[in-house]
Each structure stands twice: as structure tokens, then as C-alpha cells.
Design a protein around this motif. Structure first.
Motif, PDB file in Angstrom:
ATOM      1  N   GLN A  72       0.936  -1.124  -0.045  1.00 42.82           N
ATOM      2  CA  GLN A  72      -0.011  -0.173   0.046  1.00 42.82           C
ATOM      3  C   GLN A  72       1.040   1.345   0.205  1.00 42.82           C
ATOM      4  O   GLN A  72       0.348   2.195  -0.427  1.00 42.82           O
ATOM      5  CB  GLN A  72      -0.964  -0.078   1.182  1.00 42.82           C
ATOM      6  CG  GLN A  72      -2.217  -0.885   0.849  1.00 42.82           C
ATOM      7  CD  GLN A  72      -2.895  -0.810  -0.216  1.00 42.82           C
ATOM      8  OE1 GLN A  72      -3.682   0.282  -0.257  1.00 42.82           O
ATOM      9  NE2 GLN A  72      -2.798  -1.871  -0.951  1.00 42.82           N
ATOM     10  N   GLN A  73       1.973   1.160   0.770  1.00 37.35           N
ATOM     11  CA  GLN A  73       2.859   2.265   0.488  1.00 37.35           C
ATOM     12  C   GLN A  73       3.405   2.630  -0.806  1.00 37.35           C
ATOM     13  O   GLN A  73       3.483   3.699  -1.248  1.00 37.35           O
ATOM     14  CB  GLN A  73       4.031   2.128   1.398  1.00 37.35           C
ATOM     15  CG  GLN A  73       3.695   2.043   2.905  1.00 37.35           C
ATOM     16  CD  GLN A  73       2.704   2.778   3.424  1.00 37.35           C
ATOM     17  OE1 GLN A  73       2.739   4.137   3.394  1.00 37.35           O
ATOM     18  NE2 GLN A  73       1.554   2.136   3.943  1.00 37.35           N
ATOM     19  N   ASN A  78      -3.413   1.173   9.795  1.00 34.76           N
ATOM     20  CA  ASN A  78      -2.543   0.263   9.208  1.00 34.76           C
ATOM     21  C   ASN A  78      -1.758   0.962   8.112  1.00 34.76           C
ATOM     22  O   ASN A  78      -1.514   0.290   7.102  1.00 34.76           O
ATOM     23  CB  ASN A  78      -3.428  -0.841   8.680  1.00 34.76           C
ATOM     24  CG  ASN A  78      -3.880  -1.824   9.902  1.00 34.76           C
ATOM     25  OD1 ASN A  78      -5.151  -1.402  10.114  1.00 34.76           O
ATOM     26  ND2 ASN A  78      -3.321  -2.821  10.089  1.00 34.76           N
ATOM     27  N   GLY A  79      -1.241   2.090   8.127  1.00 34.12           N
ATOM     28  CA  GLY A  79      -0.525   2.883   7.260  1.00 34.12           C
ATOM     29  C   GLY A  79      -1.540   2.957   5.890  1.00 34.12           C
ATOM     30  O   GLY A  79      -0.777   3.211   5.013  1.00 34.12           O
ATOM     31  N   GLN A  80      -2.631   2.974   6.201  1.00 36.87           N
ATOM     32  CA  GLN A  80      -3.714   3.090   4.948  1.00 36.87           C
ATOM     33  C   GLN A  80      -4.774   4.093   5.199  1.00 36.87           C
ATOM     34  O   GLN A  80      -4.890   4.580   6.148  1.00 36.87           O
ATOM     35  CB  GLN A  80      -4.040   1.535   4.510  1.00 36.87           C
ATOM     36  CG  GLN A  80      -3.067   0.704   4.306  1.00 36.87           C
ATOM     37  CD  GLN A  80      -3.960  -0.874   4.267  1.00 36.87           C
ATOM     38  OE1 GLN A  80      -3.450  -1.648   4.708  1.00 36.87           O
ATOM     39  NE2 GLN A  80      -4.919  -0.709   3.363  1.00 36.87           N
ATOM     40  N   PRO A  81      -5.087   4.858   4.130  1.00 40.06           N
ATOM     41  CA  PRO A  81      -6.422   5.670   4.067  1.00 40.06           C
ATOM     42  C   PRO A  81      -7.311   4.831   4.928  1.00 40.06           C
ATOM     43  O   PRO A  81      -7.831   3.673   4.591  1.00 40.06           O
ATOM     44  CB  PRO A  81      -6.797   6.286   2.891  1.00 40.06           C
ATOM     45  CG  PRO A  81      -5.465   5.596   1.885  1.00 40.06           C
ATOM     46  CD  PRO A  81      -4.934   4.574   2.730  1.00 40.06           C
ATOM     47  N   ALA A  82      -8.103   5.757   5.750  1.00 45.37           N
ATOM     48  CA  ALA A  82      -9.197   5.073   6.528  1.00 45.37           C
ATOM     49  C   ALA A  82     -10.144   6.315   7.117  1.00 45.37           C
ATOM     50  O   ALA A  82      -9.661   7.555   6.961  1.00 45.37           O
ATOM     51  CB  ALA A  82      -8.398   4.401   7.750  1.00 45.37           C
ATOM     52  N   VAL A 106     -11.309   1.175   6.271  1.00 40.17           N
ATOM     53  CA  VAL A 106      -9.666   1.130   5.869  1.00 40.17           C
ATOM     54  C   VAL A 106      -9.689   0.760   4.182  1.00 40.17           C
ATOM     55  O   VAL A 106     -10.247  -0.256   3.911  1.00 40.17           O
ATOM     56  CB  VAL A 106      -8.822   0.339   6.525  1.00 40.17           C
ATOM     57  CG1 VAL A 106      -7.286   0.283   6.095  1.00 40.17           C
ATOM     58  CG2 VAL A 106      -9.123   0.483   8.243  1.00 40.17           C
ATOM     59  N   LEU A 107      -9.099   1.543   3.572  1.00 33.94           N
ATOM     60  CA  LEU A 107      -9.143   1.402   2.128  1.00 33.94           C
ATOM     61  C   LEU A 107      -7.631   0.755   1.747  1.00 33.94           C
ATOM     62  O   LEU A 107      -6.747   1.149   2.077  1.00 33.94           O
ATOM     63  CB  LEU A 107      -9.252   2.698   1.212  1.00 33.94           C
ATOM     64  CG  LEU A 107     -10.342   3.548   1.634  1.00 33.94           C
ATOM     65  CD1 LEU A 107     -10.450   4.732   0.688  1.00 33.94           C
ATOM     66  CD2 LEU A 107     -11.803   2.692   1.591  1.00 33.94           C
ATOM     67  N   SER A 108      -7.896  -0.454   0.887  1.00 36.49           N
ATOM     68  CA  SER A 108      -6.694  -0.875   0.131  1.00 36.49           C
ATOM     69  C   SER A 108      -6.814  -0.400  -1.274  1.00 36.49           C
ATOM     70  O   SER A 108      -7.845  -0.439  -1.929  1.00 36.49           O
ATOM     71  CB  SER A 108      -6.610  -2.484   0.093  1.00 36.49           C
ATOM     72  OG  SER A 108      -6.408  -2.741   1.581  1.00 36.49           O
ATOM     73  N   LEU A 109      -5.624   0.020  -2.023  1.00 41.48           N
ATOM     74  CA  LEU A 109      -5.803   0.474  -3.386  1.00 41.48           C
ATOM     75  C   LEU A 109      -4.885  -0.351  -4.216  1.00 41.48           C
ATOM     76  O   LEU A 109      -3.983  -1.183  -3.723  1.00 41.48           O
ATOM     77  CB  LEU A 109      -4.881   1.832  -3.320  1.00 41.48           C
ATOM     78  CG  LEU A 109      -5.566   2.881  -2.409  1.00 41.48           C
ATOM     79  CD1 LEU A 109      -4.532   4.304  -2.496  1.00 41.48           C
ATOM     80  CD2 LEU A 109      -7.009   3.237  -2.462  1.00 41.48           C
ATOM     81  N   ARG A 110      -5.388  -0.259  -5.499  1.00 41.12           N
ATOM     82  CA  ARG A 110      -4.593  -0.909  -6.821  1.00 41.12           C
ATOM     83  C   ARG A 110      -4.928  -0.092  -7.915  1.00 41.12           C
ATOM     84  O   ARG A 110      -5.909   0.087  -8.268  1.00 41.12           O
ATOM     85  CB  ARG A 110      -4.786  -2.532  -6.786  1.00 41.12           C
ATOM     86  CG  ARG A 110      -4.091  -3.231  -7.794  1.00 41.12           C
ATOM     87  CD  ARG A 110      -4.576  -4.550  -8.027  1.00 41.12           C
ATOM     88  NE  ARG A 110      -5.748  -4.769  -8.567  1.00 41.12           N
ATOM     89  CZ  ARG A 110      -6.724  -5.281  -8.259  1.00 41.12           C
ATOM     90  NH1 ARG A 110      -6.984  -5.575  -6.865  1.00 41.12           N
ATOM     91  NH2 ARG A 110      -7.880  -5.502  -9.065  1.00 41.12           N
ATOM     92  N   ALA A 165     -12.430  -2.377   3.866  1.00 37.11           N
ATOM     93  CA  ALA A 165     -12.407  -3.122   4.998  1.00 37.11           C
ATOM     94  C   ALA A 165     -13.063  -2.388   6.264  1.00 37.11           C
ATOM     95  O   ALA A 165     -12.545  -1.433   6.623  1.00 37.11           O
ATOM     96  CB  ALA A 165     -10.971  -3.461   5.624  1.00 37.11           C
ATOM     97  N   GLY A 166     -14.251  -2.668   6.257  1.00 36.88           N
ATOM     98  CA  GLY A 166     -15.091  -2.152   7.345  1.00 36.88           C
ATOM     99  C   GLY A 166     -15.102  -2.933   8.644  1.00 36.88           C
ATOM    100  O   GLY A 166     -15.252  -4.284   8.468  1.00 36.88           O
TER     101      GLY A 166
END
Length: 368
Positions: A235-236, A312-316, A334-338, A346-347
Motif C-alpha cells: 500500500q505504501q 494500518n498505514g492506509q487511508p481510513a 480502511v481502504l486498500s488501493l490498486r 475493510a469495514g
């Protein structure tokens, strides 16, 4: 720069969390008193000296226990037990290793004991198949089985070393911590101690009461398992590719669309195979169509207000739901990106978990 994404991993490289620092040389000042003096006082029974001695390690031990256990609650229990054990055993500390190494030995072994007595923390997709009926979310599955989010406690701009901040956030990403839970306890400990914390094979062997050869063997097996479960890009790396402006635009677009209940705009932000999970509810949805239908028919039955945070180091987002009288905290997303789109929302809706985030229980309007 080394990344937990496997495209850049070389067998000899290690992911070193430099925010922890090795600190294996001469003891440094802590609270105006040298660690050597604090250690001596603590070994004579001075509890205040012990508190000062371990305070600089507490946050990093907490993060270590979270990686090991996949749960903020379990990590808190492990840190408490570890520090109590360290206090009781401090008189026997002879300085053959650094204090940091000794503390990680205590904490790691506490985590191994706890994990052997508790079920593995899992994701919704590991609990059951995706659903298509948006009106049947199932009853909450209680008990210590769900992977929990990590509340980021240090804004990136406050970290003096940008590279260290990057690596620190990478090591608590949801996908990485979830993948760690699939490793046997010893393999998990070896991989974290070696690749996250930067201990040598010999040091890890001492921490785990084994041999360097066994450590290296466990490391190979752990890498092979992890390589099948973590995305190729962290994610970073995704956030770096997006850039600060792109990240702000994505966050603003997500907040605006969510607060307006604009499902088409939200769907446009998603990848084709986007997921929406919400433990402890067992239901989860897979793909734009089902995720969009869930949003339209269930999520936006009531209005929401969102406050951007980080986890978690991610946008939330702290998500506040209208209960007819006020907006109360109802979820953390919490959002995971690609590739600049959202691949996973992730709610987390467990009220006990929500209380562990440093956000207000009710939404306050910015102009009030």
C-alpha cells in the motif's frame, strides 16, 4: 527501497524498521538519565526507573505484538504480560544482549504462548464465501477470530526519518498482517524478527532458543508462504505512485460520494474485483456489482458523515451514522488501493474495537 512487495525482494535483503533502531551500542540518555543508570536502579527494585527504561520501547513492542497476533486487544494483553515478566526477571538480566533484544525475547515468547491458546485471526473471505443477498448479513460472529485494524498513532509528518516512516507503515498493512497469521508461530516470529526488526539469524536463534540453521530454514518456509498471500505492491508503493495530490483527491472523492450516498460515484472509484468486508458480520461482497447493490440498498438507508483518519498505514475513515438524533461512530473503514482505485473497503463495526480508535464517539460539525 526494499518493499514487502515481493517484486523487489532479494533472498539476502531484510526489511528493517529503522524507527525501532538497533540501539545495541552504548546506552543512550532516557529522560535525562543514562539507560545504564536506569537499568542499575531498576535492578535494585526502583519501579519508576524501570518505567522510564521501557517507555521508549513500549510503542514498538506494541506494534510487534500486533504483527504477531493480528489483534490490538491481544497485543495490549501481550505487552502488559511482557512488561510484567520483564520487571520480575530484570534482576537476572546480565547484559549478554542489549536490553532491546532481551525485551523482544520476552515479548516474542509471550506472543507465542498466547497464539498457541487462541484461534488464528482471519479475514471475512477466509470465514466463508461472498454473499449476493444484501438483506442477509448474518449474525455477528463473536469471539477472538477476526483480524483487527491498527490505529496509526504517529502522523507521517511527525516522523523525523521519512524512510523509516515508510517502512514502519508498510509493516502493519492489513494484507501483510493478515498473511502473517497463516504462518506457524515460530515462522511468524522468525520472519518478523529478521525482516521487520532487523535482528541477525544468531540473535533470533537466541531469542527463540534454537539454532541459526533452524532460523534460516524457518525463514525460507515463511517467505514462500508469504509470497503466495501478499500483493506484489504494498500500500505504501500504491500511495507513493498516487502522490500526495492524488491521495487527497481520492480521499475527498470518497468522502463526498459517501456522504451524498452517490453510489455511481463510489463504484467509479472501485476496481472491478473490489471487496467490501465488515466483521464481525460474516457477510462480505465481491465485485463492483454486488458491492454497489449493498451500498445502495443497505449502507445508505441512513445518512453518514466521514472523518479521514489513518489505520494500518492506509487511508481510513471514522464513519458516523445518523441514528435519528445525532451522528454516532458506527464503523471504521480502511481502504486498500490498486492502480489508483479502491480494491478493498475493510469495514470494522465491532463497538469494542471502535473504542480503541482515538476518535470522538459522536460527529462534531466543523463550524460548531
Amino acid at each position: 527501497m526494499f518493499s514487502l512487495g515481493l517484486e523487489s525482494r532479494h533472498p539476502g535483503e531484510a526489511f528493517v524498521d529503522t524507527t525501532l533502531g538497533r540501539q545495541d551500542g552504548p546506552m543512550v540518555e532516557a529522560g535525562g538519565v543514562s539507560e545504564e543508570r536506569l537499568l542499575a536502579d531498576a535492578q535494585r527494585g526502583d519501579q519508576a526507573a524501570f518505567e522510564l527504561l521501557v517507555e521508549r520501547h513500549r510503542r514498538d513492542l506494541y506494534a510487534h505484538c500486533y504483527r504477531m497476533l493480528g489483534s490490538v486487544q491481544d497485543a495490549e494483553d501481550a505487552v502488559q504480560e511482557s512488561l510484567l515478566g520483564a520487571w520480575r526477571g530484570l534482576a537476572g538480566f546480565e547484559g549478554r544482549s542489549s536490553l532491546r533484544t532481551w525485551l523482544y525475547r520476552v515479548a516474542t515468547n509471550v506472543c507465542l504462548r498466547l497464539s498457541s491458546r487462541r484461534p488464528r485471526r482471519m479475514l471475512s473471505s477466509e470465514h466463508g464465501p461472498a454473499r449476493s443477498d444484501v438483506h442477509d448479513l448474518g449474525d455477528p460472529v463473536t469471539g477472538p477470530i477476526w483480524l483487527e485494524p491498527w490505529p496509526d498513532d504517529l502522523p507521517a509528518e511527525e516522523e523525523p526519518d521519512p524512510a523509516a516512516a515508510y517502512l514502519r507503515r508498510e509493516s502493519v498493512e492489513l494484507a501483510f498482517v493478515a498473511a502473517l497469521q497463516h504462518l506457524p508461530g515460530t515462522q511468524r516470529a522468525v520472519l518478523i524478527l529478521r525482516e521487520v526488526l532487523g535482528f541477525t539469524a544468531a540473535e533470533v536463534a537466541g531469542i527463540l532458543d534454537t539454532t541459526p540453521a533452524s532460523v534460516n530454514s524457518a525463514m525460507q518456509r515463511a517467505r514462500a508462504t508469504l509470497g503466495q498471500r501478499v500483493p506484489r505492491r504494498t500500500q505504501q508503493a500504491e500511495l507513493t505512485a498516487l502522490g500526495p495530490g492524488g491521495r487527497r483527491a481520492l480521499v475527498d472523492a470518497f468522502v463526498t460520494a459517501w456522504e451524498r450516498a452517490d453510489v455511481p460515484a463510489l463504484i467509479d472509484l472501485l476496481t472491478e474485483d473490489a471487496r467490501f468486508t465488515m466483521p464481525p458480520l460474516p457477510a462480505w461482497f465481491d465485485g463492483r456489482e454486488d458491492v454497489g447493490r449493498f451500498m445502495a440498498e443497505r449502507v445508505f438507508a441512513t445518512p453518514w458523515r466521514l472523518v479521514p483518519i489513518a489505520a494500518n498505514g492506509q487511508p481510513a475513515f471514522a464513519c458516523y451514522q445518523d441514528d435519528g438524533e445525532r451522528f454516532r461512530l458506527g464503523a471504521v473503514n480502511v481502504l486498500s488501493l490498486r492502480d489508483s482505485r479502491i480494491s478493498w473497503i475493510a469495514g470494522f463495526v465491532d463497538p469494542q474495537m471502535l473504542r480503541r480508535f482515538p476518535v470522538p464517539a459522536e460527529f462534531s460539525w466543523p463550524d460548531r
